[in-house]
Design a protein around this motif. Structure first.
Motif, PDB file in Angstrom:
ATOM      1  N   GLY A   8       0.822  -1.212   0.000  1.00  0.00           N
ATOM      2  CA  GLY A   8       0.000   0.000   0.000  1.00  0.00           C
ATOM      3  C   GLY A   8       0.853   1.258   0.000  1.00  0.00           C
ATOM      4  O   GLY A   8       0.515   2.253  -0.645  1.00  0.00           O
ATOM      5  N   VAL A   9       1.984   1.215   0.726  1.00  0.00           N
ATOM      6  CA  VAL A   9       2.902   2.358   0.752  1.00  0.00           C
ATOM      7  C   VAL A   9       3.477   2.580  -0.646  1.00  0.00           C
ATOM      8  O   VAL A   9       3.540   3.711  -1.138  1.00  0.00           O
ATOM      9  CB  VAL A   9       4.030   2.139   1.784  1.00  0.00           C
ATOM     10  N   VAL A  10       3.888   1.497  -1.299  1.00  0.00           N
ATOM     11  CA  VAL A  10       4.462   1.608  -2.649  1.00  0.00           C
ATOM     12  C   VAL A  10       3.426   2.146  -3.626  1.00  0.00           C
ATOM     13  O   VAL A  10       3.720   3.031  -4.439  1.00  0.00           O
ATOM     14  CB  VAL A  10       5.019   0.246  -3.119  1.00  0.00           C
ATOM     15  N   GLU A  11       2.206   1.641  -3.558  1.00  0.00           N
ATOM     16  CA  GLU A  11       1.150   2.119  -4.456  1.00  0.00           C
ATOM     17  C   GLU A  11       0.887   3.614  -4.224  1.00  0.00           C
ATOM     18  O   GLU A  11       0.686   4.371  -5.169  1.00  0.00           O
ATOM     19  CB  GLU A  11      -0.126   1.303  -4.240  1.00  0.00           C
ATOM     20  N   SER A  12       0.902   4.017  -2.971  1.00  0.00           N
ATOM     21  CA  SER A  12       0.702   5.425  -2.643  1.00  0.00           C
ATOM     22  C   SER A  12       1.845   6.284  -3.185  1.00  0.00           C
ATOM     23  O   SER A  12       1.614   7.396  -3.698  1.00  0.00           O
ATOM     24  CB  SER A  12       0.583   5.572  -1.123  1.00  0.00           C
ATOM     25  N   MET A  13       3.075   5.792  -3.071  1.00  0.00           N
ATOM     26  CA  MET A  13       4.231   6.522  -3.608  1.00  0.00           C
ATOM     27  C   MET A  13       4.125   6.672  -5.119  1.00  0.00           C
ATOM     28  O   MET A  13       4.389   7.743  -5.667  1.00  0.00           O
ATOM     29  CB  MET A  13       5.529   5.785  -3.265  1.00  0.00           C
ATOM     30  N   LEU A  14       3.747   5.599  -5.807  1.00  0.00           N
ATOM     31  CA  LEU A  14       3.632   5.656  -7.263  1.00  0.00           C
ATOM     32  C   LEU A  14       2.541   6.623  -7.699  1.00  0.00           C
ATOM     33  O   LEU A  14       2.720   7.392  -8.646  1.00  0.00           O
ATOM     34  CB  LEU A  14       3.378   4.256  -7.826  1.00  0.00           C
ATOM     35  N   ALA A  15       1.418   6.597  -6.979  1.00  0.00           N
ATOM     36  CA  ALA A  15       0.325   7.525  -7.306  1.00  0.00           C
ATOM     37  C   ALA A  15       0.760   8.971  -7.049  1.00  0.00           C
ATOM     38  O   ALA A  15       0.486   9.867  -7.856  1.00  0.00           O
ATOM     39  CB  ALA A  15      -0.915   7.184  -6.482  1.00  0.00           C
ATOM     40  N   GLY A  16       1.460   9.199  -5.934  1.00  0.00           N
ATOM     41  CA  GLY A  16       1.950  10.542  -5.628  1.00  0.00           C
ATOM     42  C   GLY A  16       2.949  11.035  -6.667  1.00  0.00           C
ATOM     43  O   GLY A  16       2.914  12.197  -7.070  1.00  0.00           O
ATOM     44  N   GLY A  17       3.841  10.147  -7.115  1.00  0.00           N
ATOM     45  CA  GLY A  17       4.808  10.513  -8.150  1.00  0.00           C
ATOM     46  C   GLY A  17       4.132  10.855  -9.462  1.00  0.00           C
ATOM     47  O   GLY A  17       4.519  11.808 -10.148  1.00  0.00           O
ATOM     48  N   ALA A  18       3.101  10.074  -9.819  1.00  0.00           N
ATOM     49  CA  ALA A  18       2.372  10.350 -11.071  1.00  0.00           C
ATOM     50  C   ALA A  18       1.676  11.705 -11.000  1.00  0.00           C
ATOM     51  O   ALA A  18       1.655  12.456 -11.981  1.00  0.00           O
ATOM     52  CB  ALA A  18       1.364   9.235 -11.334  1.00  0.00           C
ATOM     53  N   VAL A  19       1.118  12.030  -9.835  1.00  0.00           N
ATOM     54  CA  VAL A  19       0.452  13.330  -9.670  1.00  0.00           C
ATOM     55  C   VAL A  19       1.483  14.452  -9.795  1.00  0.00           C
ATOM     56  O   VAL A  19       1.248  15.458 -10.474  1.00  0.00           O
ATOM     57  CB  VAL A  19      -0.284  13.402  -8.316  1.00  0.00           C
ATOM     58  N   LYS A  20       2.646  14.300  -9.130  1.00  0.00           N
ATOM     59  CA  LYS A  20       3.690  15.333  -9.174  1.00  0.00           C
ATOM     60  C   LYS A  20       4.177  15.567 -10.602  1.00  0.00           C
ATOM     61  O   LYS A  20       4.525  16.685 -10.964  1.00  0.00           O
ATOM     62  CB  LYS A  20       4.875  14.934  -8.294  1.00  0.00           C
ATOM     63  N   LEU A  21       4.228  14.525 -11.413  1.00  0.00           N
ATOM     64  CA  LEU A  21       4.706  14.668 -12.793  1.00  0.00           C
ATOM     65  C   LEU A  21       3.754  15.503 -13.651  1.00  0.00           C
ATOM     66  O   LEU A  21       4.160  16.037 -14.678  1.00  0.00           O
ATOM     67  CB  LEU A  21       4.900  13.298 -13.433  1.00  0.00           C
ATOM     68  N   ASN A  22       2.505  15.598 -13.240  1.00  0.00           N
ATOM     69  CA  ASN A  22       1.516  16.314 -14.045  1.00  0.00           C
ATOM     70  C   ASN A  22       1.177  17.705 -13.519  1.00  0.00           C
ATOM     71  O   ASN A  22       0.257  18.346 -14.015  1.00  0.00           O
ATOM     72  CB  ASN A  22       0.242  15.468 -14.157  1.00  0.00           C
ATOM     73  N   VAL A  23       1.911  18.171 -12.518  1.00  0.00           N
ATOM     74  CA  VAL A  23       1.669  19.518 -11.983  1.00  0.00           C
ATOM     75  C   VAL A  23       2.312  20.543 -12.922  1.00  0.00           C
ATOM     76  O   VAL A  23       3.468  20.384 -13.328  1.00  0.00           O
ATOM     77  CB  VAL A  23       2.256  19.644 -10.550  1.00  0.00           C
TER      78      VAL A  23
END
Length: 184
Positions: A8-23
């Motif tokens: 769950g931590v890894v999935e959260s990190m990946l989702a957070g990284g994807a969001v940061k890439l689109n800012v």
């Protein structure tokens, strides 16, 4: 018991990284400036408490406040981008190039630098009353005179001696090391 499994931590990190890439870049700079200012505020609070109380541990306990503030308010700290963006890029399986990661890092770093520099200027303006008064003890502690500092070369030489490491650079002066490096 509430806890998050490692997956769950890894999935959260990946989702957070994807969001940061689109800012968008302007948001990265603004959020980065806020983070730089928050960390500057936390640092000056920590040093103020440490100098006023004489206890560095008291100041050390205050600094995480600024880090938590920056994280909870959704600002951009370059170290968070260093951690999350490469993970998201690898997960995208080639859809996210290194160019996007480097551009994001650059905008966030610029924002952190601008925010911290702006705060430092305002802090200096405040503690010296627009440069009309002498620097108070807190400011003097923030800006230690250079004579009390050691160069990186001296630190590495000392570390090499303690570890019994042998290298020609440990025996050179800083100038000799620069000359030897530039000759190669």
């Amino acid at each position: 018991m509430d806890y998050v499994k490692p997956l769950g931590v890894v999935e959260s990190m990946l989702a957070g990284g994807a969001v940061k890439l689109n800012v968008p870049p302007r948001h990265l700079v603004i959020r980065g400036m806020l983070a730089g200012a928050y960390l500057g505020i936390a640092t000056s609070m920590a040093v103020t408490v440490a100098v006023e109380t004489g206890s560095w541990i008291a100041g050390s306990l205050l600094f995480p406040f600024g880090l938590a503030l920056a994280i909870l308010l959704g600002t951009e700290i370059i170290t968070g981008s260093f951690a999350l963006l490469p993970c998201a890029a690898v997960e995208s399986r080639g859809r996210v190039g290194m160019h996007r990661i480097l551009a994001n890092w650059s905008w966030v770093f610029l924002g952190n630098l601008l925010g911290a520099t702006l705060y430092a200027g305002l802090f200096a303006l405040c503690i010296t009353t627009a440069w009309d008064n002498a620097v108070p003890p807190v400011g003097a502690k923030l800006i230690d005179p250079p004579g009390e500092c050691r160069s990186n070369h001296e630190v590495l030489q000392g570390l090499g001696r303690r570890l019994n490491a042998v290298h020609a650079a440990f025996e050179m002066t800083p100038r000799e090391l620069i000359d030897a490096t530039l000759k190669k």
